[in-house]
Design a protein around this motif. Structure first.
Motif: not given
Lengths: 341, 302
Positions: A69-84, A298-310
């Motif tokens: 599910y996650w990779i399907g979204d990521a390929v379409r450029g959807n990394f979820g929402n940033s909590t920040q 620093l704010n444990k916003d994992l969706n954003a971290v994952v997106g940028v790291v990818l």
């Protein structure tokens, strides 16, 4: 033809690595930190809200299913929402990435021109003043984190001499140029807004140089070493004997084979820049994707971290492919034999 | 080389220790031919001594924790506080001295875990080259190396609470793969040497071949990389703590000191410049030592 096949092979391999990288990042983001719903909604959220969140994000499925599910979204450029920022991560990345690209492109150009140029110049006069200062800089450069160079430049060029602007991408009185590429310098030139282009350029001089400095000195030394090796070869004596001007011999015939090790070093260094940009952007309050990611970390916003790291992983792979193509262009042996991956 | 002669000659204990002493003397001779390496060696010894005896060397040992003395805050370097004081009146020199231990623990800790893990992976992959085990290991290595180490370390530290130990863990995870790749290269070429084939022929166990035949021949390469890595790892640690992902205040840490200090520029320049110089000094010393060891191990017989 062989060259084309080589590049294809290289790309297929990169896609595999990217796939593996996505699994690694998925593990970092999902498996280790505990309950994802609590992380996203905060510990005060009600059990009902958490259950709803899990349902919506397929968190009740087994991990491999979650991954697809996650990779399907990521390929379409959807990394979820940033909590920040409360916005989709993809939107944030689109906004902040050009700034970092501009910075790293500047640093890379600086490093290629400066490193190889200085390499040739120092090879012409080994033991000269220039040679020795490059050597000292390279020793000091390896031992100094690039954010420290950044701070030093800031102290010298902003606080003491007021030559360059301190922070950000643009001075507050300048309107950003119309968005075409997102790179302010290029956009400014394209739209004829030279004031903005010049101002943006002044803002990337210091962080860009801080990122590139160590690499310049090291690639200069590497170019110099292989230039000196190659200058002993017979073909160089033959060219000099044939009366080809020394400048042409050095910059064309000796440089071409000597540039290969420097080019692969520069590629590794551009990768290191992607990491060091985190600190340098912090120092200069430069609104790039690295600073965004750092705040996310620093704010444990994992969706954003994952997106940028990818995104960084993809850019790193692209840089590597580019280097392979350049090396194949410089060295026909790699091109014709298909090379190794 | 001398080790083998030693065994076959069946020498007495006395001459064996003489051989060993000879070896040390020859290595030292080769190492000390480059005076800059000797400077690095002495500097590293001094840094280790300072880290061990920090309590007795630092002029104000109590300033290493959450001490405050606002009447002496932000003093520029003077005869009482040689390198000045920080925003809460603590002696910068004392805090720098107390941060050495953390930097060394960072470097040694990361390498002591990353190197053995990477070396074993590399040895296995090299020995079983062409088999599925090797393919799996090296593909995993490729994936770990497909991100810049610092970015991977930053991403991993995102999921932990920031402490010195956690930042060490994050760097280790992103670091072992370099050792695996290095040792794989060496091991897979050694694997085809005749002496490995002979050992296999006479029925030596796999364990014996991997650890007693292949590993000793990779040892120089590994050792060189380990010494050169000390500086890089300490730099990465400083970068992590600079952005707040390393040791937390009030623990003294060079990266944290710089990140606190540069916000007070250009006035309190000593809060930034001296910790930065300390990082430079530590890393430079280890690099010089590492270069010296690399030269010594790679030197042709003199």
């Amino acid at each position: 033809m062989a060259g084309f096949k080589y590049i294809l092979k290289r790309m297929a391999w990169s896609i595999f690595v990217l796939f593996g990288l996505s699994i690694l990042i998925f593990c970092i983001a999902r498996v280790i930190p505990g309950d994802t719903a609590t992380m996203a909604l905060g510990s005060t959220a009600s059990e009902h809200a958490k259950e709803l969140y899990r349902e919506q994000n397929h968190l009740n499925e087994p991990l491999p299913v979650q991954y697809f599910y996650w990779i399907g979204d990521a390929v379409r450029g959807n990394f979820g929402n940033s909590t920040q920022t409360k916005r989709p991560v993809a939107t944030d990345i689109k906004e902040f990435l050009p700034a970092t690209l501009e910075l790293i492109a500047f640093a890379a150009i600086l490093e290629i021109i400066g490193g190889i140029g200085l390499g040739v110049l120092t090879a012409r006069k080994p033991g000269g003043l220039l040679d020795n200062s490059v050597r000292v800089t390279s020793y000091l450069g390896i031992a100094t984190p690039s954010f420290v160079w950044g701070i030093l430049f800031m102290l010298i060029f902003c606080h003491w001499t007021h030559l360059l602007p301190t922070i950000g991408r643009l001075s507050s009185n300048i309107v950003p140029p119309k968005n075409i590429t997102g790179l302010y310098v290029i956009d400014g030139i394209l739209t004829g807004n030279t004031a903005a282009a010049w101002d943006a350029f002044k803002h990337i001089i210091m962080p860009g140089t801080a990122l590139a400095l160590t690499g310049i000195a090291q690639s200069a030394r590497m170019t110099r070493a292989s230039m000196l090796d190659n200058m002993d070869k017979d073909y160089v004596s033959a060219e000099i004997a044939a009366g080809i001007p020394m400048r042409r011999v050095m910059w064309v015939y000796v440089l071409r084979p000597s540039a290969i090790p420097a080019v692969s070093m520069i590629a590794l260094d551009i990768a290191a820049m992607l990491g060091n940009a985190f600190m340098v952007e912090q120092v200069f309050s430069y609104p790039g994707v690295s600073k965004y990611c750092l705040n996310a970390i620093l704010n444990k916003d994992l969706n954003a971290v994952v997106g940028v790291v990818l995104v960084i992983g993809v850019s790193f792979l692209l840089v590597n492919i580019m280097v392979d193509i350049i090396s194949a262009f410089l060295d026909p042996r790699i091109r014709l034999q298909g090379g190794t991956i | 080389m001398s080790k083998k002669n030693e065994k076959t000659a069946n020498t007495s204990v006395a001459s064996r220790s003489a051989v060993r002493w000879d070896n040390i003397k020859r290595n030292w001779y080769m190492f000390s031919r480059n005076k800059i390496s000797v400077v690095g060696f002495v500097a590293v010894i001094l840094i280790i001594l300072v880290a061990i005896f920090q309590q007795y060397i630092a002029p104000y040992p109590e300033h290493s924790s959450a001490y405050t003395n606002f009447s002496a805050a932000k003093l520029s370097p003077n005869s009482q506080y040689w390198l000045g004081t920080d925003a809460s009146g603590r002696d910068v020199l004392s805090r720098i001295i107390f941060s050495f231990r953390g930097a060394l623990i960072m470097g040694v800790g990361v390498i002591m875990v990353a190197a053995p893990v990477g070396v074993i992976m590399g040895l296995l992959a090299g020995y079983y080259k062409g088999r599925i085990v090797s393919t799996i290991i090296m593909r995993v290595v490729d994936i770990f190396l497909s991100l810049p180490s610092l970015v991977l370390a930053l991403a991993i530290s995102a999921i932990f609470t920031p402490t010195l130990f956690h930042s060490m863990m994050a760097i280790t995870v992103s670091w072992w793969a370099w050792y695996a790749r290095l040792v794989y290269g060496a091991a897979s070429s050694i694997r085809n040497e005749y002496y490995i084939q002979s050992a296999e022929l006479i029925g030596a166990s796999r364990k014996h071949i991997i650890f007693r035949e292949i590993l000793p021949n990779c040892w120089f390469t590994i050792l060189t990389k380990m010494t050169l890595d000390m500086g890089i790892v300490i730099l990465m640690g400083a970068s992590l703590s600079f952005v707040g992902l390393g040791a937390q205040p009030p623990k003294p840490d060079l990266g944290t000191m710089i990140s606190d200090g540069y916000k007070l520029l250009p006035d309190a320049w000593w809060l930034t410049i001296f910790p930065a110089a300390a990082i430079m000094l530590i890393v430079l010393s280890f690099n010089l030592l590492g270069d010296g060891i690399a030269d010594m191990l790679n030197a042709k017989e003199v």
